[in-house]
Scaffold this motif. Structure first.
Motif, PDB file in Angstrom:
ATOM      1  N   GLY A 102     -41.076  33.490 -28.247  1.00 25.07           N
ATOM      2  CA  GLY A 102     -39.853  33.616 -27.468  1.00 25.07           C
ATOM      3  C   GLY A 102     -40.022  33.515 -25.974  1.00 25.07           C
ATOM      4  N   VAL A 192     -24.502  34.810 -32.679  1.00 30.26           N
ATOM      5  CA  VAL A 192     -25.889  35.154 -33.029  1.00 30.26           C
ATOM      6  C   VAL A 192     -26.530  35.966 -31.909  1.00 30.26           C
ATOM      7  CG1 VAL A 192     -28.191  34.182 -33.407  1.00 30.26           C
ATOM      8  CG2 VAL A 192     -26.211  33.176 -34.563  1.00 30.26           C
ATOM      9  N   ALA A 193     -26.334  35.521 -30.659  1.00 28.38           N
ATOM     10  CA  ALA A 193     -26.906  36.245 -29.523  1.00 28.38           C
ATOM     11  C   ALA A 193     -26.323  37.652 -29.414  1.00 28.38           C
ATOM     12  CB  ALA A 193     -26.666  35.461 -28.235  1.00 28.38           C
ATOM     13  N   ARG A 196     -27.879  39.923 -31.995  1.00 23.50           N
ATOM     14  CA  ARG A 196     -29.293  40.232 -31.832  1.00 23.50           C
ATOM     15  C   ARG A 196     -29.596  41.020 -30.559  1.00 23.50           C
ATOM     16  NH1 ARG A 196     -31.983  36.175 -34.922  1.00 23.50           N
ATOM     17  NH2 ARG A 196     -33.972  36.759 -33.996  1.00 23.50           N
ATOM     18  N   VAL A 197     -28.946  40.659 -29.458  1.00 25.15           N
ATOM     19  CA  VAL A 197     -29.317  41.271 -28.173  1.00 25.15           C
ATOM     20  C   VAL A 197     -28.114  41.775 -27.387  1.00 25.15           C
ATOM     21  CG1 VAL A 197     -31.415  39.877 -27.983  1.00 25.15           C
ATOM     22  CG2 VAL A 197     -29.307  39.020 -26.982  1.00 25.15           C
ATOM     23  N   GLN A 327     -28.840  31.236 -25.480  1.00 26.56           N
ATOM     24  CA  GLN A 327     -29.702  32.235 -26.107  1.00 26.56           C
ATOM     25  C   GLN A 327     -29.573  32.197 -27.623  1.00 26.56           C
ATOM     26  OE1 GLN A 327     -30.134  36.221 -24.390  1.00 26.56           O
ATOM     27  NE2 GLN A 327     -28.870  35.559 -22.670  1.00 26.56           N
ATOM     28  N   GLY A 328     -28.357  32.034 -28.124  1.00 24.60           N
ATOM     29  CA  GLY A 328     -28.169  31.945 -29.565  1.00 24.60           C
ATOM     30  C   GLY A 328     -28.840  30.729 -30.156  1.00 24.60           C
ATOM     31  N   LEU A 331     -32.599  31.529 -30.281  1.00 26.97           N
ATOM     32  CA  LEU A 331     -32.870  32.489 -31.351  1.00 26.97           C
ATOM     33  C   LEU A 331     -32.791  31.841 -32.723  1.00 26.97           C
ATOM     34  CD1 LEU A 331     -30.871  35.538 -29.958  1.00 26.97           C
ATOM     35  CD2 LEU A 331     -33.354  35.433 -30.270  1.00 26.97           C
ATOM     36  N   THR A 332     -31.803  30.972 -32.918  1.00 21.74           N
ATOM     37  CA  THR A 332     -31.662  30.272 -34.197  1.00 21.74           C
ATOM     38  C   THR A 332     -32.833  29.335 -34.432  1.00 21.74           C
ATOM     39  OG1 THR A 332     -29.247  30.406 -34.042  1.00 21.74           O
ATOM     40  CG2 THR A 332     -30.155  28.763 -35.554  1.00 21.74           C
ATOM     41  N   LEU A 334     -35.838  29.665 -33.195  1.00 26.50           N
ATOM     42  CA  LEU A 334     -37.018  30.479 -33.469  1.00 26.50           C
ATOM     43  C   LEU A 334     -37.024  30.985 -34.905  1.00 26.50           C
ATOM     44  CD1 LEU A 334     -37.254  32.552 -30.164  1.00 26.50           C
ATOM     45  CD2 LEU A 334     -38.903  30.864 -30.982  1.00 26.50           C
ATOM     46  N   ASP A 335     -35.869  31.404 -35.412  1.00 24.85           N
ATOM     47  CA  ASP A 335     -35.802  31.866 -36.803  1.00 24.85           C
ATOM     48  C   ASP A 335     -36.231  30.766 -37.762  1.00 24.85           C
ATOM     49  OD1 ASP A 335     -34.922  34.358 -36.045  1.00 24.85           O
ATOM     50  OD2 ASP A 335     -32.807  33.970 -36.467  1.00 24.85           O
ATOM     51  N   ARG A 338     -40.094  30.039 -37.314  1.00 27.43           N
ATOM     52  CA  ARG A 338     -40.960  31.093 -37.861  1.00 27.43           C
ATOM     53  C   ARG A 338     -40.952  31.089 -39.386  1.00 27.43           C
ATOM     54  NH1 ARG A 338     -38.585  35.473 -33.528  1.00 27.43           N
ATOM     55  NH2 ARG A 338     -39.867  34.828 -31.746  1.00 27.43           N
TER      56      ARG A 338
END
Length: 343
Positions: A102, A192-193, A196-197, A327-328, A331-332, A334-335, A338
């Motif tokens: 991240g 999503v953002a 999560r945050v 940011q969303g 994050l998406t 990265l999901d 990973r």
């Protein structure tokens, strides 16, 4: 009932350790044993396996300020993969590149209205990547994105095309390697953002009412983002209010400089619809209006809502700092990366 095979058990343990390293940062083998409850041999094996796969590395030692042998600290290899999040809007384009843990590795912003939007996006992503291969690129843009086909409705952006995701993927092929590219509605990514945050962190159910240069909503139920069959979930901008679409009512917030009380009178129309249909328990006011209105606007909307709806509903302003859509998107990405690399 099926039992886990040794290979499956190893994969589960590996992902457990990797997720802990993501959440906690570098850890020692004893710390991993304590946090996972796994045995010494199991942790030793998984550390050796993850190092051989290039997923973790020794990052230092724990207890350097005391006598005796020090325990090795193991951390994730940040450069194992990179992702990009993209915010596509009228007149501008924003890109952030991040490593797999991240950390921001690059960025680019362009101001233009190109005729060839796909090539414009590809060139800007390549600039932000600066020669790095990207595992996943997530594009956030206005319009309904069909989750089955990836095709999208006309967003009104210059150079738009229904197969934008495929066109960007093709344009990127000549510039850098990308394994995965998806297009998502921009309000869904802001949701999503927020989940999560932001203000909805820790909530399994909530709705985000997006009040910016466009109006829409994002819906999370049971901890999952809900898109609808054709990607149309949350399109509250099309609601009719006295012969005027809700999105047009909210545009007056900027063009007419409405006071917060007048804005709250209009906003509650959209919030009431979300509450009546979904009963989410929490509505977050996002976008420019939600951020600028803050707690005061949220309280005004909550007062008006409680007078019209029996369903207890908290109303909060967004607390996502910076560009929530971008940011969303990161994050998406990265999901997805990973899951692909860590298993």
């Amino acid at each position: 009932m099926k039992t886990a095979t040794p290979a499956m058990a190893r994969a589960i343990n590996d992902r457990l350790a990797l997720d802990l390293l993501l959440a906690e940062g570098p850890l020692t083998a004893p710390q991993l044993r304590t946090l996972t409850g796994l045995s010494r041999p199991t942790v030793s094996d998984l550390l050796e396996r993850l190092q051989a796969d290039g997923l973790i590395q020794v990052t230092g030692e724990y207890g350097e300020d005391r006598r005796g042998p020090n325990a090795r600290l193991y951390g994730l290899v940040a450069g194992r993969a990179h992702v990009a999040g993209v915010d596509v809007r009228r007149g501008s384009l924003h890109v952030t590149v991040a490593d797999i843990i991240g950390g921001v590795a690059g960025s680019a912003t362009k101001v233009a209205e190109p005729d060839d939007l796909a090539s414009f996006i590809a060139a800007t992503v390549a600039e932000a990547a600066a020669g790095r291969e990207l595992h996943t690129v997530v594009l956030g843009a206005p319009g309904l994105v069909d989750p089955r086909t990836g095709l999208t409705t006309d967003s009104g952006l210059p150079g738009w095309r229904p197969d934008l995701a495929a066109a960007v993927r093709e344009a990127l092929a000549d510039r850098l390697t990308v394994q995965d590219l998806v297009l998502e509605n921009e309000v869904n990514l802001a949701t999503v953002a927020e989940h999560r945050v932001g203000s909805a962190a820790g909530h399994e159910d909530f709705a985000l009412l997006w009040l910016d240069d466009g109006v829409g909503a994002g819906v999370v139920l049971g901890g999952r983002l809900r898109r609808g069959v054709s990607g149309g979930a949350g399109e509250v901008g099309f609601l009719d209010s006295g012969g005027v679409e809700f999105c047009n009512l909210m545009e007056a917030r900027f063009t007419e400089g409405l006071a917060l009380e007048a804005a709250a009178d209009r906003i509650v129309k959209g919030v009431l619809t979300l509450v009546a249909v979904l009963d989410p328990g929490l509505v977050v006011l996002g976008g420019r209006t939600g951020r600028e209105g803050g707690d005061e606007l949220a309280a005004l909307v909550a007062d008006r809502l409680s007078a019209r709806s029996p369903a207890p509903t908290a109303v909060r302003p967004t607390t996502v700092e910076g560009n929530a859509i971008l940011q969303g998107a990161v994050l998406t990405a990265l999901d997805r990366t990973r899951d692909a690399i860590y298993g």
